[in-house]
Design a protein around this motif. Structure first.
Motif, PDB file in Angstrom:
ATOM      1  N   ASN A  18       0.859  -1.182   0.000  1.00  0.00           N
ATOM      2  CA  ASN A  18       0.000   0.000   0.000  1.00  0.00           C
ATOM      3  C   ASN A  18       0.895   1.232   0.000  1.00  0.00           C
ATOM      4  O   ASN A  18       1.861   1.298   0.763  1.00  0.00           O
ATOM      5  CB  ASN A  18      -0.899  -0.014   1.243  1.00  0.00           C
ATOM      6  CG  ASN A  18      -1.966   1.048   1.188  1.00  0.00           C
ATOM      7  OD1 ASN A  18      -1.874   2.005   0.426  1.00  0.00           O
ATOM      8  ND2 ASN A  18      -2.988   0.873   1.985  1.00  0.00           N
ATOM      9  N   THR A  19       0.569   2.234  -0.838  1.00  0.00           N
ATOM     10  CA  THR A  19       1.427   3.407  -0.955  1.00  0.00           C
ATOM     11  C   THR A  19       1.493   4.225   0.319  1.00  0.00           C
ATOM     12  O   THR A  19       2.419   4.988   0.504  1.00  0.00           O
ATOM     13  CB  THR A  19       0.947   4.324  -2.092  1.00  0.00           C
ATOM     14  OG1 THR A  19      -0.375   4.766  -1.806  1.00  0.00           O
ATOM     15  CG2 THR A  19       1.004   3.622  -3.419  1.00  0.00           C
ATOM     16  N   GLY A  20       0.512   4.096   1.185  1.00  0.00           N
ATOM     17  CA  GLY A  20       0.592   4.740   2.481  1.00  0.00           C
ATOM     18  C   GLY A  20      -0.065   6.102   2.595  1.00  0.00           C
ATOM     19  O   GLY A  20      -0.182   6.626   3.681  1.00  0.00           O
ATOM     20  N   LEU A  21      -0.481   6.719   1.506  1.00  0.00           N
ATOM     21  CA  LEU A  21      -1.189   7.988   1.621  1.00  0.00           C
ATOM     22  C   LEU A  21      -2.583   7.734   2.183  1.00  0.00           C
ATOM     23  O   LEU A  21      -3.186   6.697   1.928  1.00  0.00           O
ATOM     24  CB  LEU A  21      -1.296   8.684   0.259  1.00  0.00           C
ATOM     25  CG  LEU A  21       0.010   9.237  -0.302  1.00  0.00           C
ATOM     26  CD1 LEU A  21      -0.196   9.738  -1.728  1.00  0.00           C
ATOM     27  CD2 LEU A  21       0.544  10.344   0.575  1.00  0.00           C
ATOM     28  N   PRO A  22      -3.122   8.680   2.947  1.00  0.00           N
ATOM     29  CA  PRO A  22      -4.446   8.475   3.533  1.00  0.00           C
ATOM     30  C   PRO A  22      -5.545   8.380   2.470  1.00  0.00           C
ATOM     31  O   PRO A  22      -5.413   8.964   1.388  1.00  0.00           O
ATOM     32  CB  PRO A  22      -4.669   9.735   4.382  1.00  0.00           C
ATOM     33  CG  PRO A  22      -3.407  10.495   4.374  1.00  0.00           C
ATOM     34  CD  PRO A  22      -2.526   9.951   3.314  1.00  0.00           C
ATOM     35  N   ASN A  23      -6.610   7.676   2.789  1.00  0.00           N
ATOM     36  CA  ASN A  23      -7.756   7.611   1.885  1.00  0.00           C
ATOM     37  C   ASN A  23      -8.277   9.022   1.639  1.00  0.00           C
ATOM     38  O   ASN A  23      -8.368   9.820   2.571  1.00  0.00           O
ATOM     39  CB  ASN A  23      -8.874   6.758   2.476  1.00  0.00           C
ATOM     40  CG  ASN A  23      -8.518   5.300   2.507  1.00  0.00           C
ATOM     41  OD1 ASN A  23      -7.639   4.855   1.787  1.00  0.00           O
ATOM     42  ND2 ASN A  23      -9.194   4.547   3.342  1.00  0.00           N
ATOM     43  N   GLY A  24      -8.590   9.321   0.396  1.00  0.00           N
ATOM     44  CA  GLY A  24      -9.135  10.624   0.046  1.00  0.00           C
ATOM     45  C   GLY A  24      -8.091  11.672  -0.271  1.00  0.00           C
ATOM     46  O   GLY A  24      -8.438  12.789  -0.653  1.00  0.00           O
ATOM     47  N   PHE A  25      -6.798  11.341  -0.120  1.00  0.00           N
ATOM     48  CA  PHE A  25      -5.738  12.307  -0.414  1.00  0.00           C
ATOM     49  C   PHE A  25      -5.837  12.732  -1.872  1.00  0.00           C
ATOM     50  O   PHE A  25      -6.073  11.912  -2.750  1.00  0.00           O
ATOM     51  CB  PHE A  25      -4.365  11.684  -0.138  1.00  0.00           C
ATOM     52  CG  PHE A  25      -3.264  12.688   0.016  1.00  0.00           C
ATOM     53  CD1 PHE A  25      -2.998  13.241   1.251  1.00  0.00           C
ATOM     54  CD2 PHE A  25      -2.511  13.085  -1.070  1.00  0.00           C
ATOM     55  CE1 PHE A  25      -1.973  14.175   1.402  1.00  0.00           C
ATOM     56  CE2 PHE A  25      -1.497  14.008  -0.938  1.00  0.00           C
ATOM     57  CZ  PHE A  25      -1.229  14.552   0.310  1.00  0.00           C
ATOM     58  N   PHE A  26      -5.660  14.006  -2.129  1.00  0.00           N
ATOM     59  CA  PHE A  26      -5.833  14.535  -3.480  1.00  0.00           C
ATOM     60  C   PHE A  26      -4.726  14.072  -4.424  1.00  0.00           C
ATOM     61  O   PHE A  26      -3.656  13.663  -3.994  1.00  0.00           O
ATOM     62  CB  PHE A  26      -5.888  16.053  -3.438  1.00  0.00           C
ATOM     63  CG  PHE A  26      -7.198  16.604  -2.912  1.00  0.00           C
ATOM     64  CD1 PHE A  26      -8.145  15.809  -2.298  1.00  0.00           C
ATOM     65  CD2 PHE A  26      -7.470  17.938  -3.037  1.00  0.00           C
ATOM     66  CE1 PHE A  26      -9.339  16.323  -1.824  1.00  0.00           C
ATOM     67  CE2 PHE A  26      -8.659  18.479  -2.571  1.00  0.00           C
ATOM     68  CZ  PHE A  26      -9.592  17.664  -1.958  1.00  0.00           C
TER      69      PHE A  26
END
Length: 99
Positions: A18-26
């Protein structure tokens, strides 16, 4: 400006990464050197819709008065960044609310 690649990828040994950015990140984010402001841009087609997790991220950015918006064209993206707009293109934000 940076592109936030998100999602899961299967590694050759069968595990998921998983790339690790939060869900919903632009999709795009960056920094304006002239005033030390971060900005966030969600890229959508002319008919693209915002997901609930993207709307939640937008609402958090609204509380912080962060520069962000929906870009349906290069001109939209440039306008958001150049004019420092907050919430540009979101249905719950009126034009008069853009900073």
């Amino acid at each position: 400006m940076f592109r936030g690649n998100v999602g899961k990828v299967r590694t050759p040994d069968g595990r998921f990464f998983n790339t690790g950015l939060p869900n919903g990140f632009f999709d795009l984010f960056g920094f304006r050197w002239q005033d030390n402001q971060a900005f966030f841009i969600e890229v959508k087609t002319s008919k693209g819709r915002i997901r609930p997790d993207q709307k939640a991220f937008h609402q958090d950015l609204m509380h912080r008065h962060a520069i962000h918006g929906i870009a349906r064209s290069v001109d939209d993206a440039m306008k958001i960044v150049d004019e420092g707009l907050v919430g540009y293109g979101f249905p719950d934000v009126e034009e008069k609310d853009w900073y």
